[in-house]
Write a protein that holds these residues in place. Structure first.
Motif, mmCIF file in Angstrom:
data_model
loop_
_atom_site.group_PDB
_atom_site.id
_atom_site.type_symbol
_atom_site.label_atom_id
_atom_site.label_comp_id
_atom_site.label_asym_id
_atom_site.label_seq_id
_atom_site.Cartn_x
_atom_site.Cartn_y
_atom_site.Cartn_z
ATOM 1 N N LYS A 15 45.506 32.250 36.057
ATOM 2 C CA LYS A 15 44.406 32.700 35.193
ATOM 3 C C LYS A 15 43.059 32.510 35.873
ATOM 4 O O LYS A 15 42.204 33.397 35.838
ATOM 5 C CB LYS A 15 44.436 31.946 33.859
ATOM 6 C CG LYS A 15 45.458 32.481 32.871
ATOM 7 C CD LYS A 15 45.290 31.846 31.504
ATOM 8 C CE LYS A 15 46.227 32.500 30.506
ATOM 9 N NZ LYS A 15 46.058 31.958 29.134
ATOM 10 N N ARG A 16 42.862 31.344 36.482
ATOM 11 C CA ARG A 16 41.612 31.111 37.190
ATOM 12 C C ARG A 16 41.478 32.076 38.361
ATOM 13 O O ARG A 16 40.382 32.546 38.668
ATOM 14 C CB ARG A 16 41.541 29.673 37.686
ATOM 15 C CG ARG A 16 41.472 28.621 36.602
ATOM 16 C CD ARG A 16 40.387 28.873 35.589
ATOM 17 N NE ARG A 16 39.065 29.099 36.176
ATOM 18 C CZ ARG A 16 37.973 29.337 35.490
ATOM 19 N NH1 ARG A 16 38.030 29.408 34.171
ATOM 20 N NH2 ARG A 16 36.818 29.514 36.090
ATOM 21 N N MET A 53 36.665 48.988 42.100
ATOM 22 C CA MET A 53 36.293 47.757 42.791
ATOM 23 C C MET A 53 37.259 46.624 42.495
ATOM 24 O O MET A 53 37.549 45.790 43.354
ATOM 25 C CB MET A 53 34.864 47.361 42.429
ATOM 26 C CG MET A 53 33.839 48.306 43.015
ATOM 27 S SD MET A 53 32.131 47.752 42.794
ATOM 28 C CE MET A 53 31.274 48.980 43.801
ATOM 29 N N LEU A 54 37.773 46.592 41.271
ATOM 30 C CA LEU A 54 38.757 45.582 40.917
ATOM 31 C C LEU A 54 40.025 45.778 41.735
ATOM 32 O O LEU A 54 40.604 44.818 42.256
ATOM 33 C CB LEU A 54 39.074 45.672 39.417
ATOM 34 C CG LEU A 54 40.030 44.628 38.856
ATOM 35 C CD1 LEU A 54 39.512 43.220 39.107
ATOM 36 C CD2 LEU A 54 40.243 44.860 37.359
ATOM 37 N N ARG A 55 40.434 47.014 41.883
ATOM 38 C CA ARG A 55 41.626 47.304 42.681
ATOM 39 C C ARG A 55 41.396 46.945 44.148
ATOM 40 O O ARG A 55 42.284 46.412 44.822
ATOM 41 C CB ARG A 55 42.013 48.777 42.555
ATOM 42 C CG ARG A 55 43.416 49.097 43.074
ATOM 43 C CD ARG A 55 43.767 50.557 42.839
ATOM 44 N NE ARG A 55 45.157 50.811 43.128
ATOM 45 C CZ ARG A 55 45.648 50.965 44.353
ATOM 46 N NH1 ARG A 55 44.835 50.890 45.404
ATOM 47 N NH2 ARG A 55 46.937 51.193 44.553
ATOM 48 N N ALA A 56 40.183 47.233 44.631
ATOM 49 C CA ALA A 56 39.849 46.895 46.020
ATOM 50 C C ALA A 56 39.887 45.386 46.232
ATOM 51 O O ALA A 56 40.352 44.906 47.273
ATOM 52 C CB ALA A 56 38.468 47.447 46.373
ATOM 53 N N GLU A 57 39.418 44.619 45.235
ATOM 54 C CA GLU A 57 39.471 43.163 45.322
ATOM 55 C C GLU A 57 40.920 42.686 45.392
ATOM 56 O O GLU A 57 41.254 41.769 46.143
ATOM 57 C CB GLU A 57 38.772 42.532 44.110
ATOM 58 C CG GLU A 57 37.271 42.628 44.135
ATOM 59 C CD GLU A 57 36.656 41.748 45.216
ATOM 60 O OE1 GLU A 57 37.173 40.649 45.460
ATOM 61 O OE2 GLU A 57 35.660 42.173 45.815
ATOM 62 N N ARG A 101 48.229 44.792 37.013
ATOM 63 C CA ARG A 101 48.816 44.667 35.672
ATOM 64 C C ARG A 101 49.142 43.211 35.355
ATOM 65 O O ARG A 101 48.941 42.748 34.227
ATOM 66 C CB ARG A 101 50.078 45.532 35.574
ATOM 67 C CG ARG A 101 49.806 47.033 35.519
ATOM 68 C CD ARG A 101 51.048 47.814 35.142
ATOM 69 N NE ARG A 101 52.087 47.707 36.156
ATOM 70 C CZ ARG A 101 52.204 48.543 37.201
ATOM 71 N NH1 ARG A 101 51.323 49.530 37.347
ATOM 72 N NH2 ARG A 101 53.175 48.401 38.071
ATOM 73 N N TYR A 102 49.628 42.488 36.358
ATOM 74 C CA TYR A 102 49.975 41.091 36.143
ATOM 75 C C TYR A 102 48.729 40.267 35.799
ATOM 76 O O TYR A 102 48.729 39.474 34.855
ATOM 77 C CB TYR A 102 50.648 40.506 37.372
ATOM 78 C CG TYR A 102 50.843 39.012 37.293
ATOM 79 C CD1 TYR A 102 51.811 38.470 36.444
ATOM 80 C CD2 TYR A 102 50.027 38.138 38.005
ATOM 81 C CE1 TYR A 102 51.968 37.100 36.324
ATOM 82 C CE2 TYR A 102 50.177 36.764 37.903
ATOM 83 C CZ TYR A 102 51.155 36.245 37.066
ATOM 84 O OH TYR A 102 51.306 34.894 36.948
ATOM 85 N N LEU A 103 47.663 40.441 36.569
ATOM 86 C CA LEU A 103 46.447 39.661 36.347
ATOM 87 C C LEU A 103 45.791 39.998 35.024
ATOM 88 O O LEU A 103 45.295 39.114 34.319
ATOM 89 C CB LEU A 103 45.476 39.869 37.518
ATOM 90 C CG LEU A 103 45.951 39.346 38.876
ATOM 91 C CD1 LEU A 103 44.882 39.617 39.930
ATOM 92 C CD2 LEU A 103 46.278 37.869 38.819
ATOM 93 N N GLY A 122 47.371 41.123 32.431
ATOM 94 C CA GLY A 122 48.268 40.583 31.416
ATOM 95 C C GLY A 122 48.080 39.095 31.221
ATOM 96 O O GLY A 122 48.051 38.600 30.077
ATOM 97 N N ILE A 123 47.907 38.363 32.297
ATOM 98 C CA ILE A 123 47.770 36.914 32.179
ATOM 99 C C ILE A 123 46.433 36.521 31.581
ATOM 100 O O ILE A 123 46.314 35.497 30.904
ATOM 101 C CB ILE A 123 47.990 36.222 33.547
ATOM 102 C CG1 ILE A 123 48.454 34.783 33.339
ATOM 103 C CG2 ILE A 123 46.735 36.245 34.410
ATOM 104 C CD1 ILE A 123 49.025 34.134 34.571
ATOM 105 N N LEU A 124 45.422 37.362 31.765
ATOM 106 C CA LEU A 124 44.126 37.106 31.123
ATOM 107 C C LEU A 124 44.179 37.435 29.632
ATOM 108 O O LEU A 124 43.397 36.886 28.848
ATOM 109 C CB LEU A 124 43.033 37.946 31.792
ATOM 110 C CG LEU A 124 42.539 37.475 33.155
ATOM 111 C CD1 LEU A 124 41.546 38.470 33.727
ATOM 112 C CD2 LEU A 124 41.913 36.083 33.057
ATOM 113 N N SER A 125 45.095 38.301 29.259
ATOM 114 C CA SER A 125 45.203 38.718 27.859
ATOM 115 C C SER A 125 45.998 37.735 27.017
ATOM 116 O O SER A 125 45.913 37.759 25.786
ATOM 117 C CB SER A 125 45.862 40.112 27.767
ATOM 118 O OG SER A 125 45.105 41.072 28.480
ATOM 119 N N ASP A 126 46.778 36.878 27.675
ATOM 120 C CA ASP A 126 47.622 35.922 26.938
ATOM 121 C C ASP A 126 46.768 34.873 26.230
ATOM 122 O O ASP A 126 45.741 34.454 26.749
ATOM 123 C CB ASP A 126 48.575 35.204 27.899
ATOM 124 C CG ASP A 126 49.667 36.128 28.402
ATOM 125 O OD1 ASP A 126 49.875 37.177 27.748
ATOM 126 O OD2 ASP A 126 50.296 35.798 29.420
#
Length: 235
Positions: A137-138, A207-211, A227-229, A231-235
Motif C-alpha cells: 500500500k505504501r 504518467m502513472l503507467r510510466a511510473e 490493477r493490483y496497486l 486494487g490494494i489502495l481501494s481495500d
C-alpha cells in the motif's frame, strides 16, 4: 552522464545511476532511492509487529547496510519487480537481525533453528494486517504521488499551473467546485473545463503507467501491476 539538472526520480534510471554514474550522481541517486522507499519498509516492519522506534531503527539499519553493501547495485530490471526485490532483501535482513539477537541472548553465539521458527510462527499467528499488504500500500501511494508530481510539473512547464490546481481534485473525485464555478473563475467555457478534466485524467493515467513501468521487470505486464496497486489502495 548528464548533469543534475536532468536528474529524474524514476526507479530504474536511479538504479542505473547508482551503478554507473560518477560518485556525486551515484550518491544523489542512492539518497533519492532510500528516501523514496523508507515508508514502505517502515510499514512492513510495523505490520510485522515492531514498535515505532524499533521499526525506524531496523529500516535505518537496513538502508545503511544496503548502502554499505551496494544494495541497489544488485537490482536488475531483467529479474523482476523492484518492489519484490526490495521486500525480499528486507525480509532477509530482518531474519538475519533476529538470528543475531537470539545468539546474543543465548550468550554462546549459536542459534537454535527452533527459535527462528517460533518467531516466525508468532507473527504468522498474529491478528495484525499482513505486513506485505502494508508494504504494498505504501508502495502504491508512492507511485501515485510520483505520477502526480510529474503531472504537476508538466502543467507548470506549459504555463498551466492554474488549470492543474483547479482540476487536480478530479483525479480523486474531490473537486471543491463544480465545473461551472471553475469555468467562471478561470474565465473559460464550461466545455473547456470538461475537456481539461478529460485530458488531465488521461495524462495522469499515462504518467502513472510510466511510473509503474519503472518498477517492474522487463517483459512484465504493467497493466496487471497497475490493477493490483489500484486494487490494494481501494481495500
Amino acid at each position: 552522464m548528464q548533469g543534475n539538472s536532468s536528474f529524474q526520480a524514476t526507479r530504474w534510471t536511479l538504479v542505473q545511476r547508482v551503478k554507473e554514474a560518477n560518485a556525486a550522481d551515484a550518491q544523489e541517486a542512492l539518497n533519492v532511492l532510500c528516501s523514496m522507499y523508507w515508508r514502505p519498509l517502515y510499514a512492513f516492519a510495523r505490520g510485522y509487529g515492531r514498535s515505532m522506534e524499533d521499526a525506524e531503527d531496523v529500516v535505518q539499519g537496513f538502508l545503511a547496510k544496503g548502502i554499505e553493501k551496494a544494495l541497489f547495485s544488485a537490482a536488475d530490471q531483467e529479474k523482476g519487480k523492484m518492489r519484490t526485490f526490495l521486500l525480499t532483501a528486507f525480509k532477509r535482513y530482518l531474519r538475519d537481525e533476529h538470528v543475531k539477537s537470539v545468539a546474543l541472548k543465548r550468550g554462546d553465539g549459536k542459534v537454535d533453528t527452533t527459535d527462528i521458527a517460533a518467531e516466525e510462527e508468532r507473527w504468522a499467528d498474529s491478528k495484525a494486517v499482513d505486513p506485505t499488504v502494508g508494504f504494498d500500500k505504501r508502495w502504491a501511494i508512492i507511485v501515485v504521488e510520483s505520477a502526480r508530481e510529474q503531472l504537476e510539473k508538466k502543467y507548470a512547464s506549459e504555463g498551466k499551473s492554474d488549470l492543474y490546481e483547479a482540476l487536480a481534485g478530479s483525479l480523486t473525485g474531490e473537486l471543491e467546485e463544480d465545473y461551472q464555478s471553475i469555468a467562471d473563475r478561470l474565465e473559460v467555457s464550461l466545455s473547456a473545463v470538461k475537456v481539461g478534466v478529460h485530458r488531465l485524467r488521461k495524462r495522469f493515467g499515462e504518467m502513472l503507467r510510466a511510473e509503474i513501468v519503472e518498477t517492474i521487470g522487463e517483459g512484465e505486464d504493467a497493466d496487471q501491476e497497475l490493477r493490483y496497486l489500484i486494487g490494494i489502495l481501494s481495500d
